[in-house]
Motif scaffolding. Structure first.
Motif, PDB file in Angstrom:
ATOM      1  N   ALA A 100       0.480  -1.245  -0.236  1.00 52.93           N
ATOM      2  CA  ALA A 100      -0.442  -0.201  -0.019  1.00 52.93           C
ATOM      3  C   ALA A 100       1.034   0.940  -0.318  1.00 52.93           C
ATOM      4  CB  ALA A 100      -1.045   0.453   1.459  1.00 52.93           C
ATOM      5  N   PHE A 101      -0.010   1.398   0.037  1.00 52.00           N
ATOM      6  CA  PHE A 101       0.560   3.266  -0.323  1.00 52.00           C
ATOM      7  C   PHE A 101       0.153   4.414   0.102  1.00 52.00           C
ATOM      8  CE2 PHE A 101       2.189   7.063  -2.790  1.00 52.00           C
ATOM      9  CZ  PHE A 101       3.808   7.444  -2.603  1.00 52.00           C
ATOM     10  N   ILE A 102       0.958   5.794   1.041  1.00 51.20           N
ATOM     11  CA  ILE A 102       0.456   7.087   0.503  1.00 51.20           C
ATOM     12  C   ILE A 102       0.885   8.340   0.465  1.00 51.20           C
ATOM     13  CG2 ILE A 102      -0.507   8.701   2.193  1.00 51.20           C
ATOM     14  CD1 ILE A 102      -1.098   6.462   4.027  1.00 51.20           C
ATOM     15  N   GLY A 103       0.858   9.074  -0.608  1.00 50.54           N
ATOM     16  CA  GLY A 103       1.814   9.960  -1.378  1.00 50.54           C
ATOM     17  C   GLY A 103       1.641  11.364  -0.035  1.00 50.54           C
ATOM     18  N   ILE A 104       2.457  12.155   0.161  1.00 53.92           N
ATOM     19  CA  ILE A 104       2.615  13.309   0.672  1.00 53.92           C
ATOM     20  C   ILE A 104       2.626  14.102   0.375  1.00 53.92           C
ATOM     21  CG2 ILE A 104       4.829  13.142   1.736  1.00 53.92           C
ATOM     22  CD1 ILE A 104       4.049  13.932   4.372  1.00 53.92           C
ATOM     23  N   GLY A 105       2.303  15.254   0.217  1.00 52.61           N
ATOM     24  CA  GLY A 105       2.475  16.378  -0.836  1.00 52.61           C
ATOM     25  C   GLY A 105       2.756  16.992  -2.383  1.00 52.61           C
ATOM     26  N   ASN A 106       2.301  16.152  -2.729  1.00 51.38           N
ATOM     27  CA  ASN A 106       2.747  16.293  -4.691  1.00 51.38           C
ATOM     28  C   ASN A 106       1.480  15.582  -4.567  1.00 51.38           C
ATOM     29  OD1 ASN A 106       3.958  16.335  -7.030  1.00 51.38           O
ATOM     30  ND2 ASN A 106       5.507  15.072  -6.927  1.00 51.38           N
ATOM     31  N   ASN A 107       0.403  16.512  -5.187  1.00 56.59           N
ATOM     32  CA  ASN A 107      -0.633  16.296  -5.664  1.00 56.59           C
ATOM     33  C   ASN A 107      -0.903  15.238  -7.234  1.00 56.59           C
ATOM     34  OD1 ASN A 107      -2.416  16.602  -3.787  1.00 56.59           O
ATOM     35  ND2 ASN A 107      -2.506  18.775  -4.257  1.00 56.59           N
ATOM     36  N   ILE A 108       0.632  15.263  -7.757  1.00 59.31           N
ATOM     37  CA  ILE A 108       0.766  14.715  -8.981  1.00 59.31           C
ATOM     38  C   ILE A 108       1.168  12.993  -8.916  1.00 59.31           C
ATOM     39  CG2 ILE A 108       3.560  14.846  -9.156  1.00 59.31           C
ATOM     40  CD1 ILE A 108       3.338  15.069 -11.760  1.00 59.31           C
ATOM     41  N   LEU A 109       0.766  12.797  -7.843  1.00 60.56           N
ATOM     42  CA  LEU A 109       1.167  11.350  -7.089  1.00 60.56           C
ATOM     43  C   LEU A 109      -0.317  10.696  -7.733  1.00 60.56           C
ATOM     44  CD1 LEU A 109       3.117  10.882  -4.617  1.00 60.56           C
ATOM     45  CD2 LEU A 109       4.387  11.429  -6.410  1.00 60.56           C
ATOM     46  N   ILE A 110      -1.687  11.378  -7.580  1.00 61.72           N
ATOM     47  CA  ILE A 110      -2.200  10.859  -7.973  1.00 61.72           C
ATOM     48  C   ILE A 110      -3.019  10.573  -9.940  1.00 61.72           C
ATOM     49  CG2 ILE A 110      -5.327  11.355  -7.923  1.00 61.72           C
ATOM     50  CD1 ILE A 110      -4.412  11.069  -5.316  1.00 61.72           C
ATOM     51  N   ASN A 111      -2.353  10.981 -10.215  1.00 66.70           N
ATOM     52  CA  ASN A 111      -2.419  11.108 -11.783  1.00 66.70           C
ATOM     53  C   ASN A 111      -1.612  10.273 -11.906  1.00 66.70           C
ATOM     54  OD1 ASN A 111      -3.731  13.777 -11.521  1.00 66.70           O
ATOM     55  ND2 ASN A 111      -1.726  14.724 -12.531  1.00 66.70           N
ATOM     56  N   ILE A 112      -0.578   9.051 -11.217  1.00 69.08           N
ATOM     57  CA  ILE A 112      -0.218   8.401 -12.320  1.00 69.08           C
ATOM     58  C   ILE A 112       0.089   7.221 -10.572  1.00 69.08           C
ATOM     59  CG2 ILE A 112       2.139   9.633 -12.703  1.00 69.08           C
ATOM     60  CD1 ILE A 112       3.271   9.064 -10.186  1.00 69.08           C
ATOM     61  N   GLY A 113      -1.141   7.063 -10.241  1.00 75.51           N
ATOM     62  CA  GLY A 113      -1.594   5.446 -10.039  1.00 75.51           C
ATOM     63  C   GLY A 113      -1.740   6.186  -7.526  1.00 75.51           C
ATOM     64  N   ALA A 114      -1.622   7.100  -7.258  1.00 70.07           N
ATOM     65  CA  ALA A 114      -1.512   6.811  -5.654  1.00 70.07           C
ATOM     66  C   ALA A 114      -2.951   7.318  -5.212  1.00 70.07           C
ATOM     67  CB  ALA A 114      -0.612   7.728  -4.722  1.00 70.07           C
ATOM     68  N   THR A 115      -3.795   6.373  -4.606  1.00 69.78           N
ATOM     69  CA  THR A 115      -5.062   6.720  -4.263  1.00 69.78           C
ATOM     70  C   THR A 115      -5.797   7.837  -3.615  1.00 69.78           C
ATOM     71  OG1 THR A 115      -4.747   4.506  -2.331  1.00 69.78           O
ATOM     72  CG2 THR A 115      -5.801   4.016  -4.718  1.00 69.78           C
ATOM     73  N   LYS A 116      -4.274   7.956  -2.568  1.00 71.61           N
ATOM     74  CA  LYS A 116      -4.698   9.102  -1.122  1.00 71.61           C
ATOM     75  C   LYS A 116      -3.210   9.852  -1.404  1.00 71.61           C
ATOM     76  CE  LYS A 116      -6.924  11.340   1.672  1.00 71.61           C
ATOM     77  NZ  LYS A 116      -8.355  12.236   1.372  1.00 71.61           N
ATOM     78  N   VAL A 117      -3.369  11.262  -1.099  1.00 75.84           N
ATOM     79  CA  VAL A 117      -2.396  11.593  -0.652  1.00 75.84           C
ATOM     80  C   VAL A 117      -2.618  12.796   0.217  1.00 75.84           C
ATOM     81  CG1 VAL A 117      -0.042  13.867  -2.013  1.00 75.84           C
ATOM     82  CG2 VAL A 117      -1.619  12.212  -3.403  1.00 75.84           C
ATOM     83  N   ILE A 118      -1.495  12.877   0.865  1.00 73.02           N
ATOM     84  CA  ILE A 118      -1.559  13.830   2.322  1.00 73.02           C
ATOM     85  C   ILE A 118      -0.671  15.036   2.043  1.00 73.02           C
ATOM     86  CG2 ILE A 118      -2.742  12.363   3.675  1.00 73.02           C
ATOM     87  CD1 ILE A 118       0.117  12.217   5.402  1.00 73.02           C
ATOM     88  N   GLN A 119      -1.491  16.484   2.755  1.00 71.07           N
ATOM     89  CA  GLN A 119      -0.063  17.102   2.933  1.00 71.07           C
ATOM     90  C   GLN A 119       0.656  17.584   3.849  1.00 71.07           C
ATOM     91  OE1 GLN A 119      -0.052  19.632  -0.325  1.00 71.07           O
ATOM     92  NE2 GLN A 119      -1.572  18.258  -0.624  1.00 71.07           N
ATOM     93  N   ASP A 120       0.669  17.151   4.774  1.00 70.56           N
ATOM     94  CA  ASP A 120       1.403  17.197   5.902  1.00 70.56           C
ATOM     95  C   ASP A 120       1.161  15.896   7.108  1.00 70.56           C
ATOM     96  OD1 ASP A 120      -0.119  18.085   7.891  1.00 70.56           O
ATOM     97  OD2 ASP A 120       1.054  19.366   6.854  1.00 70.56           O
ATOM     98  N   PHE A 121       1.680  15.429   8.684  1.00 67.09           N
ATOM     99  CA  PHE A 121       1.005  14.961   9.128  1.00 67.09           C
ATOM    100  C   PHE A 121       0.290  15.619  10.134  1.00 67.09           C
ATOM    101  CE2 PHE A 121       4.483  13.437   7.023  1.00 67.09           C
ATOM    102  CZ  PHE A 121       3.940  11.725   7.010  1.00 67.09           C
ATOM    103  N   THR A 122      -0.202  17.120  10.146  1.00 64.29           N
ATOM    104  CA  THR A 122      -0.561  17.329  11.609  1.00 64.29           C
ATOM    105  C   THR A 122      -1.684  17.108  12.403  1.00 64.29           C
ATOM    106  OG1 THR A 122      -1.805  19.095   9.640  1.00 64.29           O
ATOM    107  CG2 THR A 122      -0.123  19.540  11.040  1.00 64.29           C
ATOM    108  N   ASN A 123      -2.784  16.288  11.443  1.00 71.93           N
ATOM    109  CA  ASN A 123      -3.466  15.674  11.235  1.00 71.93           C
ATOM    110  C   ASN A 123      -4.061  13.717  12.007  1.00 71.93           C
ATOM    111  OD1 ASN A 123      -6.492  14.457  12.557  1.00 71.93           O
ATOM    112  ND2 ASN A 123      -7.530  16.230  11.386  1.00 71.93           N
ATOM    113  N   LEU A 124      -3.821  13.820  13.629  1.00 72.71           N
ATOM    114  CA  LEU A 124      -3.216  12.126  13.486  1.00 72.71           C
ATOM    115  C   LEU A 124      -4.470  11.271  13.595  1.00 72.71           C
ATOM    116  CD1 LEU A 124      -0.839  10.724  14.321  1.00 72.71           C
ATOM    117  CD2 LEU A 124      -1.193  10.658  17.154  1.00 72.71           C
ATOM    118  N   ASP A 125      -5.506  12.012  13.883  1.00 73.50           N
ATOM    119  CA  ASP A 125      -6.668  10.790  13.687  1.00 73.50           C
ATOM    120  C   ASP A 125      -6.896  10.814  12.065  1.00 73.50           C
ATOM    121  OD1 ASP A 125      -6.674  10.561  16.604  1.00 73.50           O
ATOM    122  OD2 ASP A 125      -8.185  12.453  16.551  1.00 73.50           O
ATOM    123  N   ASP A 126      -6.906  11.461  11.762  1.00 74.41           N
ATOM    124  CA  ASP A 126      -6.996  11.562  10.000  1.00 74.41           C
ATOM    125  C   ASP A 126      -6.050  10.735   9.151  1.00 74.41           C
ATOM    126  OD1 ASP A 126      -9.151  13.418   9.783  1.00 74.41           O
ATOM    127  OD2 ASP A 126      -8.401  15.010   9.561  1.00 74.41           O
TER     128      ASP A 126
END
Length: 347
Positions: free
Chosen positions: A190-216
């Motif tokens: 499994a994979f989670i992208g961080i900070g780079n929304n272009i990752l969605i375009n090449i197959g990532a199902t989820k990209v987050i900006q940072d880790f500030t919201n631990l519950d999310d």
């Protein structure tokens, strides 16, 4: 038990730029090697070890010795330390990363590891300067392997040994680069992208900006899926020297652009036919992997003599559309074989 593996530069730490700058300077100061290109996705292995090997082969026509590797690592670390003294802000954490590393170790169902394409010595320095505590967390690096896939595999093995787990029920890799998506895809994790929304375009199902919201983040972590690496790739064969010239100019022109008005390209299923027909007995060839969505010129799919439709680029090729370059020559028997990198496109 489940395992989450973090990349470092651009994922845990905001050190991508200082890392790049110091890496280039290390080669210039230690070996007098200038003009290192930093489109890292062009290299066969997007790791410090892999890039170093390729730079030596390109600039010095040989591989680095063990002593030279020690020297370049030491110079690189020294430059990073110097950069930190001059500007500590260059070594900040991605917001929330220190907290997420600490809190994850308290969750009974999750184990933590780190897998970086950087060398261990520089990786630990960057984490330390960013005030990230990794004591007790297994770390795999470019000291362990050439490819990101093998580095991630090493991180998993180290985690299994440390946490005494025979096999993790789920492994999630978190990274910020195109190569990270590809590595997770090839390893079927499994994979989670961080900070780079272009990752969605090449197959990532989820990209987050940072880790500030631990519950999310924990919810996203639990639901993380294997990416589908879906870059729309077309291929082009050219001479290594011609590609080197293109990198210096910032744009690539094939001879056919002047004679026919376009650059010949192929799909993955066509490349062997093209190689056998037009490049028999030629040396010093490379294969360009081109993201068709990044090509600025018009692409037309047009029929060729063999009755298939081939992609043609009607204009110069902007080199930032090329995300990978590999050597491509016939074997001793004179026959071309389909590289694993091309096979992976068809999976």
């Amino acid at each position: 038990m489940q395992l989450v593996i973090f990349d470092i530069d651009g994922t845990l730490t905001n050190t991508y730029k200082v890392d790049e700058d110091c890496f280039k300077r290390a080669f210039a100061l230690e070996f007098g090697i200038f003009g290192v290109h930093t489109n890292w996705s062009e290299y066969s292995y997007t790791t410090d070890s892999g890039i170093t090997q390729e730079i030596f082969k390109e600039k010095l026509k040989r591989l680095p010795s063990d002593e030279e590797l020690i020297r370049i690592k030491a110079r690189f670390v020294s430059l990073l330390q110097e950069a930190y003294i001059n500007n500590q802000d260059l070594f900040s954490e991605i917001p929330g990363s220190a907290n997420v590393l600490a809190k994850l170790q308290l969750y009974p169902d999750w184990c933590v590891a780190i897998a970086t394409g950087g060398w261990r010595e520089s990786a630990k320095l960057k984490l330390q300067k960013a005030n990230l505590e990794i004591e007790g967390i297994p770390l795999a690096s470019a000291n362990d392997a050439l490819s990101r896939e093998d580095i991630i595999k090493t991180a998993i093995i180290k985690a299994e040994n440390l946490y005494q787990v025979e096999k993790f029920q789920k492994v999630v890799f978190i990274g910020d680069g195109v190569w990270d998506v590809k590595a997770a895809y090839q390893l079927s994790i499994a994979f989670i992208g961080i900070g780079n929304n272009i990752l969605i375009n090449i197959g990532a199902t989820k990209v987050i900006q940072d880790f500030t919201n631990l519950d999310d983040f924990m919810t996203i972590l639990q639901d993380a899926e294997i990416p589908r690496f879906s870059m729309n790739t077309i291929l082009h064969i050219t001479k290594r020297q011609q590609w080197q010239q293109a990198k210096n100019l910032g744009t690539y022109r094939a001879d056919s652009l002047d004679s026919e008005g376009f650059i010949h390209c192929s799909k993955s299923t066509q490349i062997l036919k093209v190689a056998k027909r037009f490049f028999d007995n030629q040396k010093e060839l490379v294969l360009l992997f081109i993201d068709s969505e990044k090509v600025q010129a018009e692409i037309r799919y047009e029929p060729a003599e063999i009755g298939e439709l081939f992609p043609h680029i009607y204009g110069e090729l902007n080199i930032d559309a090329v995300y990978q370059v590999i050597d491509f020559e016939a074997g001793k028997d004179g026959l071309f074989e389909l590289p694993q990198e091309v096979i992976n496109l068809e999976l």
